[in-house]
Design a protein around this motif. Structure first.
Motif, short mmCIF file in Angstrom:
data_model
loop_
_atom_site.label_atom_id
_atom_site.label_comp_id
_atom_site.label_asym_id
_atom_site.label_seq_id
_atom_site.Cartn_x
_atom_site.Cartn_y
_atom_site.Cartn_z
N SER A 111 -6.72 -2.13 -6.01
CA SER A 111 -5.81 -1.26 -5.28
C SER A 111 -6.64 -0.32 -4.41
CB SER A 111 -4.93 -0.44 -6.24
OG SER A 111 -4.16 -1.29 -7.06
N VAL A 112 -6.12 0.00 -3.22
CA VAL A 112 -6.86 0.82 -2.26
C VAL A 112 -6.07 2.08 -1.97
CG1 VAL A 112 -7.90 0.90 0.04
CG2 VAL A 112 -7.91 -1.25 -1.26
N SER A 129 0.82 -1.21 0.00
CA SER A 129 0.00 0.00 0.00
C SER A 129 0.86 1.26 0.00
CB SER A 129 -0.93 0.01 1.22
OG SER A 129 -1.78 -1.11 1.21
N GLN A 130 0.24 2.37 -0.40
CA GLN A 130 0.90 3.66 -0.41
C GLN A 130 0.63 4.41 0.89
OE1 GLN A 130 -0.11 5.94 -3.87
NE2 GLN A 130 0.87 4.52 -5.28
N VAL A 131 1.59 5.21 1.30
CA VAL A 131 1.45 6.06 2.47
C VAL A 131 0.93 7.43 2.03
CG1 VAL A 131 3.85 6.83 2.36
CG2 VAL A 131 2.61 7.01 4.52
N ILE A 132 0.08 8.05 2.84
CA ILE A 132 -0.35 9.42 2.60
C ILE A 132 -0.05 10.24 3.84
CG2 ILE A 132 -2.25 8.59 1.15
CD1 ILE A 132 -4.11 9.87 3.41
N PHE A 154 -11.83 10.04 2.01
CA PHE A 154 -12.44 8.98 1.21
C PHE A 154 -11.46 7.82 1.04
CE2 PHE A 154 -14.38 12.96 -0.28
CZ PHE A 154 -15.73 12.67 -0.12
N LEU A 155 -12.00 6.63 1.02
CA LEU A 155 -11.26 5.44 0.64
C LEU A 155 -11.73 5.04 -0.75
CD1 LEU A 155 -10.29 2.40 2.75
CD2 LEU A 155 -11.54 2.00 0.63
N VAL A 156 -10.79 4.88 -1.66
CA VAL A 156 -11.11 4.57 -3.06
C VAL A 156 -10.56 3.20 -3.41
CG1 VAL A 156 -10.84 5.27 -5.47
CG2 VAL A 156 -11.07 7.02 -3.68
#
Length: 323
Positions: free
Chosen positions: A212-213, A151-154, A225-227
């Protein structure tokens, strides 16, 4: 969670994907809206490309280079006079049973010349690393739960922390830079609510896709939002088949929605952001309640009111529409 002393004043995200070594450097010019640090690997080429794109409406642009010495080098690409601003990260430090050759993405908490700026690098696998531009060392974290590995970090401006969604969209992890050695990460379990009823054909389509999330924040409405991005491989080419959007509340509910109001979401492998459609100046079809996806050399325009599965596409070069 990573708590910072000063709230961020801009959207700062650096995105990076690396797959094979380089023997030289190349810096790409700033060219598109948003901000990101991206390595693009070109087949049959020994170069590794990296670009730091930044929203010129909020902050002057930077460029950056990276090669196999494990150092990120940043240079202010816009300056009026005097010495150009620049700095380098410390060399990557690889934790035991981790790797630092493939980077999932990189994010910054604020402008790079801000004294409180923190840069986070998410590597493919267990390692998450932080550094401050004025620091000479990394703070490295080993993530235990494998659902966060790809996963990616934000950086959450609303909460002042770095956050990572788990694969599947059921968990969100937050890491505190100052106490991670003494305390485990904060894990929030999400409850998916208001899921739509799908036909058998729609269910089979989604089940056949790679998912992908992503997490994204709307600064104008103070929403998160979660996409979920659904892509299917056809003849060795992966193409967008649909999206699902969930609005997160403070109780841990992820509520499926087909209405994000006047907002517009842009999504690609390197970037995601959400803003009022009236302010989305740089991309085609900036309609409210739409998601526009850049998937390789195709644009996909998705009306959320239709359920997120009606996809209109066109090539980035020819802009010829097809479905």
């Amino acid at each position: 969670m990573l708590c910072l002393g000063k709230p961020a004043s801009m959207r700062s995200s650096l995105f990076l994907s690396s797959g094979f070594p380089s023997s030289s450097l190349r810096t790409l010019p700033c060219s598109i809206d948003g901000c990101g640090l991206k390595v693009s690997n070109v087949p049959k080429c020994r170069h590794t490309f990296l670009e730091y794109k930044i929203d010129w409406r909020a902050y002057p642009g930077w460029s950056a280079t990276y090669n196999d010495d494990g150092i990120l080098r940043f240079i202010d690409s816009l300056w009026d006079s005097g010495e150009r601003k620049h700095f380098s990260s410390p060399p990557f430090v690889t934790l035991p049973s981790c790797q630092t050759q493939i980077v999932t993405n990189v994010v910054a908490s604020s402008p790079l010349d801000d004294e409180d700026c923190v840069v986070a690098v998410k590597f493919l696998g267990p390692q998450l690393s932080f550094f401050r531009p004025n620091s000479s060392e990394w703070t490295n974290v080993r993530i235990e739960n494998p659902c966060f590995y790809s996963s990616q970090v934000i950086f959450s401006k609303k909460d002042g922390m770095f956050r990572i969604p788990g694969s599947g969209g059921h968990l969100i992890g937050s890491w505190d830079l100052h106490t991670h050695k003494q305390t485990p990460p904060k894990i929030q379990r999400l409850r998916l609510r208001n899921l739509p009823e799908r036909t058998k054909t729609q269910r089979e389509l989604l089940e056949s896709c790679c998912t992908s999330v992503f997490l994204v924040e709307s600064q104008s409405t103070d929403e998160t939002f979660l996409v979920k991005w659904y892509r299917k491989t056809l003849r060795k080419i992966r193409r967008t088949k649909g999206v699902m959007v969930f609005r997160l509340d403070h109780k841990g509910n992820a509520i499926y929605t087909q209405d994000i109001g006047d907002l517009y979401i842009f999504l690609s492998q390197d970037d995601i952001y959400c803003e009022p459609a009236a302010e989305a100046m740089y991309h085609l079809d900036q309609r409210p309640n739409y998601i526009q996806v850049l998937d390789d050399d195709w644009f996909f325009c998705i009306n959320l009111a239709s359920g997120g599965l009606e996809v209109c596409r066109w090539r980035m070069k020819s802009l010829s529409s097809s479905t």
